[in-house]
Design an enzyme around this catalytic site. Structure first.
Site, PDB file in Angstrom:
ATOM      1  N   LYS A  59       0.815  -1.214   0.000  1.00 25.97           N
ATOM      2  CA  LYS A  59       0.000   0.000   0.000  1.00 25.97           C
ATOM      3  C   LYS A  59       0.848   1.263   0.000  1.00 25.97           C
ATOM      4  O   LYS A  59       0.498   2.244  -0.637  1.00 25.97           O
ATOM      5  CB  LYS A  59      -0.936   0.026   1.219  1.00 25.97           C
ATOM      6  CG  LYS A  59      -2.165  -0.867   1.070  1.00 25.97           C
ATOM      7  CD  LYS A  59      -3.156  -0.564   2.179  1.00 25.97           C
ATOM      8  CE  LYS A  59      -4.363  -1.497   2.099  1.00 25.97           C
ATOM      9  NZ  LYS A  59      -5.259  -1.299   3.261  1.00 25.97           N
ATOM     10  N   LYS A 117      -6.920 -12.047  -6.729  1.00 24.21           N
ATOM     11  CA  LYS A 117      -8.069 -12.243  -5.859  1.00 24.21           C
ATOM     12  C   LYS A 117      -9.089 -11.118  -6.083  1.00 24.21           C
ATOM     13  O   LYS A 117      -8.702  -9.966  -6.259  1.00 24.21           O
ATOM     14  CB  LYS A 117      -7.581 -12.226  -4.401  1.00 24.21           C
ATOM     15  CG  LYS A 117      -8.607 -12.752  -3.418  1.00 24.21           C
ATOM     16  CD  LYS A 117      -8.028 -12.814  -2.019  1.00 24.21           C
ATOM     17  CE  LYS A 117      -9.157 -12.823  -0.996  1.00 24.21           C
ATOM     18  NZ  LYS A 117      -8.693 -12.706   0.379  1.00 24.21           N
ATOM     19  N   LYS A 170     -12.216  -5.394  -3.434  1.00 22.95           N
ATOM     20  CA  LYS A 170     -13.114  -4.238  -3.433  1.00 22.95           C
ATOM     21  C   LYS A 170     -12.453  -3.004  -3.995  1.00 22.95           C
ATOM     22  O   LYS A 170     -13.098  -2.099  -4.465  1.00 22.95           O
ATOM     23  CB  LYS A 170     -13.588  -3.939  -1.996  1.00 22.95           C
ATOM     24  CG  LYS A 170     -14.672  -4.894  -1.538  1.00 22.95           C
ATOM     25  CD  LYS A 170     -15.324  -4.398  -0.269  1.00 22.95           C
ATOM     26  CE  LYS A 170     -14.399  -4.645   0.897  1.00 22.95           C
ATOM     27  NZ  LYS A 170     -14.951  -4.300   2.186  1.00 22.95           N
TER      28      LYS A 170
END
Ligand code: TRP
Length: 334
Positions: free
Chosen positions: A112, A193, A196
Site C-alpha cells: 500500500k 483475488k 473491493k
C-alpha cells in the site's frame, strides 16, 4: 462460556461475491456456535482518504448487507468500530509496545505504501489497530483470509510482548484456521483475488448488482482458448467460474465434474450467471426490506455498540491498571 469470535470488514467499495463466499457466509454460519462480534472497521478505512459523505453511506450500506446475508443481531453484535472509542484507545497503548521494524515488514504495508506519495502514519499503524480490535474483546477465534494471517501473527506477537512487559493481560488469539471459504478471483483477471479496491466494471460482482449486470460481467469474464470445459486443463478463469458455481450451489465434486465436462464456455457462463442471480435474489430482497424500514439499521448498530462497550471498557481498564495509567473518574452523582 462460548468462545468469542471476532472479525472485521472495511466499509470501502461494495461487498462482493468474493467477500461473501470467502468470509461473510461463514460469519453467518458460525454465529450460532460462538459469541460473535462483527466489526465494520471504519477507522481502518480512513488509513487512506475517504470522502466523509460517501463513507457514512458505505458504512450503512455494509451494515444492511451484513444483515441481509444473515448476520442475526440476536446472535451477533454488529459494531461500527468508531462508535466504541476503546478501539482507538487500546491501539495507542499497543503502539507503545510495538517495534517499528515489525510494522515495516508487513507485506500489506509495503504494497500500500509503495503506491502512495506521502505515507500516512495510519497505514503503518493499521495492524496495531487490528490487534486492538481483537485483543479488546479477548477474542479466541479470528476468521480471516490468507492475506490477513500476517497481521494476525503480529497481533499475537504484540499481545505476547505486552503480557511479558506488564503481566498476563491478553488472551492469545488462535493463529490459523483452516480456510473454509472459497477463494474467488477477479472475473477480468483470474490471477488476482477479487478485491473491493480494484477498479474496472468487469472485475467483481457486487452482492447488490442487478441481474443483468451480473449476467453481463460473467458472460464477459476472462477464460482461455480451450473450446470447452476440461477439468484437467482448465485455465484460471474457467476454474474460477466453476468455483463460484460450486460455492453457491454446493454440489459435490463428482456432480460438478460430470455436469460441466465438455460444456462449451458460453453455456458454462450462462449457467454460472443464473446460479449467481438466483442465489443473490433472496439476499437482495432482504436488503430491500431492511433498508425500507426506517431507522432499523441504525438501531441494530447502536445496540451492537451498547452490547460490547462494557467488554471494551473492562479490557482498557485492565490495560491501564497494568501500565500504571489513570481510568476516567466516576460521573458526579447529582
Ligand atoms: N484488516 C482486515 C481486512 O482487511 C479487517 C480487520 C480489521 C479485521 N480489524 C480486524 C479482521 C480484526 C479480523 C479481526 O480484512
Amino acid at each position: 462460556m462460548k468462545t468469542r469470535v471476532l472479525s472485521g470488514i472495511q466499509p470501502t467499495g461494495s461487498p462482493h461475491i468474493g467477500n461473501y463466499l470467502g468470509a461473510l457466509k461463514n460469519w453467518a454460519k458460525i454465529q450460532y456456535d460462538y459469541d460473535s462480534i462483527y466489526c465494520i472497521v471504519d477507522l481502518h478505512a480512513i488509513t487512506t482518504y475517504q470522502d466523509p459523505k460517501e463513507l457514512r453511506g458505505k458504512i450503512e450500506e455494509l451494515a444492511a448487507v451484513l444483515l441481509a446475508i444473515g448476520i442475526d443481531p440476536k446472535h451477533s453484535a454488529l459494531v461500527v468500530q468508531s462508535s466504541v472509542p476503546e478501539h482507538a484507545e487500546l491501539a495507542w497503548m499497543l503502539t507503545c509496545v510495538t517495534p517499528v521494524g515489525w510494522l515495516e515488514r508487513m507485506t500489506q504495508y509495503k504494497a500500500k505504501s509503495a503506491a502512495q506519495e506521502t505515507i500516512g502514519d495510519g497505514l503503518l499503524q493499521y495492524p496495531v489497530l487490528m490487534a486492538a480490535d481483537i485483543l479488546l474483546y479477548q477474542a479466541g477465534i479470528v476468521p480471516v483470509g490468507d492475506d490477513q494471517t500476517q497481521h494476525l501473527e503480529l497481533a499475537r506477537d504484540i499481545a505476547q510482548r505486552f503480557n511479558s512487559l506488564y503481566g498476563e493481560t491478553f488472551v492469545m488469539p488462535a493463529t490459523h484456521l483452516p480456510s473454509v471459504g472459497a477463494r474467488i478471483m477477479g472475473l477480468d483477471d483470474p490471477e488476482k483475488k477479487m478485491s473491493k479496491s480494484t477498479a474496472g466494471a468487469g472485475h467483481a460482482i457486487s452482492l447488490l448488482d442487478p441481474p443483468d449486470a451480473i449476467r453481463k460481467k460473467i458472460m464477459r469474464s476472462t477464460t482461455d482458448s480451450n473450446p470447452d470445459v476440461d477439468f484437467e486443463n482448465a485455465g484460471a478463469g474457467v476454474r474460477n467460474l466453476l468455483t463460484i458455481f460450486q460455492a453457491f450451489i454446493e454440489w459435490p465434486d463428482e456432480q460438478l465434474r460430470s455436469h460441466f465436462t465438455g460444456m462449451r464456455y458460453g453455456d458454462l457462463k450462462k449457467q454460472v450467471a443464473e446460479a449467481v442471480v438466483s442465489a443473490l435474489a433472496p439476499i437482495q430482497e432482504r436488503y430491500r426490506q431492511i433498508t425500507a424500514e426506517r431507522g432499523y439499521v441504525a438501531a441494530v448498530l447502536d445496540e451492537g455498540a451498547r452490547r460490547v462497550s462494557p467488554l471494551a471498557k473492562d479490557t482498557v481498564n485492565q490495560v491501564k491498571q497494568a501500565m500504571g495509567l489513570f481510568t476516567p473518574p466516576a460521573p458526579l452523582s447529582k
